[in-house]
Design a protein around this motif. Structure first.
Motif, PDB file in Angstrom:
ATOM      1  N   GLN A   1       0.837  -1.197   0.000  1.00  0.00           N
ATOM      2  CA  GLN A   1       0.000   0.000   0.000  1.00  0.00           C
ATOM      3  C   GLN A   1       0.871   1.246   0.000  1.00  0.00           C
ATOM      4  OE1 GLN A   1      -0.370  -2.145   2.919  1.00  0.00           O
ATOM      5  NE2 GLN A   1      -1.632  -3.495   1.649  1.00  0.00           N
TER       6      GLN A   1
ATOM      7  N   VAL B   1       0.314   5.327   0.803  1.00  0.00           N
ATOM      8  CA  VAL B   1      -0.623   6.282   1.381  1.00  0.00           C
ATOM      9  C   VAL B   1      -0.006   7.663   1.343  1.00  0.00           C
ATOM     10  CG1 VAL B   1      -1.926   6.948   3.434  1.00  0.00           C
ATOM     11  CG2 VAL B   1      -1.618   4.517   2.883  1.00  0.00           C
ATOM     12  N   GLU B   2      -0.707   8.577   0.663  1.00  0.00           N
ATOM     13  CA  GLU B   2      -0.236   9.960   0.585  1.00  0.00           C
ATOM     14  C   GLU B   2      -0.867  10.803   1.683  1.00  0.00           C
ATOM     15  OE1 GLU B   2      -0.975   8.753  -3.867  1.00  0.00           O
ATOM     16  OE2 GLU B   2      -2.056   8.614  -1.963  1.00  0.00           O
TER      17      GLU B   2
ATOM     18  N   CYS C   1       4.536  10.282   1.227  1.00  0.00           N
ATOM     19  CA  CYS C   1       4.023   8.999   0.730  1.00  0.00           C
ATOM     20  C   CYS C   1       4.677   7.898   1.535  1.00  0.00           C
ATOM     21  CB  CYS C   1       4.351   8.848  -0.749  1.00  0.00           C
ATOM     22  SG  CYS C   1       3.993   7.215  -1.430  1.00  0.00           S
TER      23      CYS C   1
ATOM     24  N   TYR D   1      -0.622  11.924  -6.973  1.00  0.00           N
ATOM     25  CA  TYR D   1      -0.516  10.491  -6.690  1.00  0.00           C
ATOM     26  C   TYR D   1       0.936  10.092  -6.487  1.00  0.00           C
ATOM     27  CZ  TYR D   1      -5.263  10.193  -8.586  1.00  0.00           C
ATOM     28  OH  TYR D   1      -6.608  10.360  -8.820  1.00  0.00           O
TER      29      TYR D   1
ATOM     30  N   TRP E   1       0.387   2.294  -6.746  1.00  0.00           N
ATOM     31  CA  TRP E   1      -0.118   3.674  -6.719  1.00  0.00           C
ATOM     32  C   TRP E   1      -0.829   3.947  -5.400  1.00  0.00           C
ATOM     33  CZ3 TRP E   1       0.743   7.332 -10.424  1.00  0.00           C
ATOM     34  CH2 TRP E   1       1.183   6.901 -11.676  1.00  0.00           C
ATOM     35  N   GLY E   2      -0.729   5.172  -4.949  1.00  0.00           N
ATOM     36  CA  GLY E   2      -1.523   5.602  -3.819  1.00  0.00           C
ATOM     37  C   GLY E   2      -2.904   6.044  -4.270  1.00  0.00           C
ATOM     38  N   GLN E   3      -3.720   6.456  -3.297  1.00  0.00           N
ATOM     39  CA  GLN E   3      -5.096   6.821  -3.603  1.00  0.00           C
ATOM     40  C   GLN E   3      -5.224   8.265  -4.043  1.00  0.00           C
ATOM     41  OE1 GLN E   3      -3.794   6.826  -0.614  1.00  0.00           O
ATOM     42  NE2 GLN E   3      -4.503   8.750   0.307  1.00  0.00           N
ATOM     43  N   GLY E   4      -4.173   9.050  -3.866  1.00  0.00           N
ATOM     44  CA  GLY E   4      -4.183  10.439  -4.301  1.00  0.00           C
ATOM     45  C   GLY E   4      -4.523  11.399  -3.186  1.00  0.00           C
ATOM     46  N   THR E   5      -3.988  12.595  -3.287  1.00  0.00           N
ATOM     47  CA  THR E   5      -4.297  13.661  -2.338  1.00  0.00           C
ATOM     48  C   THR E   5      -4.509  14.954  -3.129  1.00  0.00           C
ATOM     49  OG1 THR E   5      -3.580  14.786  -0.309  1.00  0.00           O
ATOM     50  CG2 THR E   5      -1.850  14.237  -1.888  1.00  0.00           C
TER      51      THR E   5
END
Length: 120
Positions: free
Chosen positions: A3, A5-6, A22, A94, A110-114
């Motif tokens: 995972q 995470v941003e 991240c 991302y 990839w992260g989920q984005g911020t």
């Protein structure tokens, strides 16, 4: 399972600064390249900055001199220091990593984005 995470997005005025982070976790054997990408609605996801495991970084022309990417290999973390922000920097950011997991499979995570919003 790996995972990303941003954190660190938000609303800032033009000329301001933000620092994104991240964190990569899970069944990680090693991480090669880590990077930041951004996307606005209706457009493709574009590379902002990437950094290799040895620390060599590349930047999009539009952010050179304003953004700095860094990483902490011991913590499996990447950072994006964003200065002199402009309204056109508004996007979802991302995190991306080229990961080899403990099963020795290599893939892009990839992260989920911020969301980063820069007001004029």
């Amino acid at each position: 399972q790996v995972q990303l995470v941003e954190a660190g997005g938000g609303l800032v005025q033009a000329g301001g600064s933000l620092r994104l982070s991240c964190a990569a976790s899970g069944s990680i054997f090693s991480i090669n390249t880590m990077g930041w990408y951004r996307q606005v609605p209706g457009k493709e996801r574009d590379m902002v900055a990437i950094i290799r495991s040895g620390g060599i970084a590349d930047y999009a022309e539009s952010v050179k001199g304003r953004f700095t990417i860094s990483r902490d290999n011991g913590k499996n973390m990447a950072y994006l220091e964003m200065n002199s922000l402009k309204p056109e920097d508004t996007a979802v950011y991302y995190c991306n990593a080229l990961v080899t997991n403990t099963a020795r499979s290599t893939f892009v995570a990839w992260g989920q984005g911020t969301q980063v919003t820069v007001s004029s």
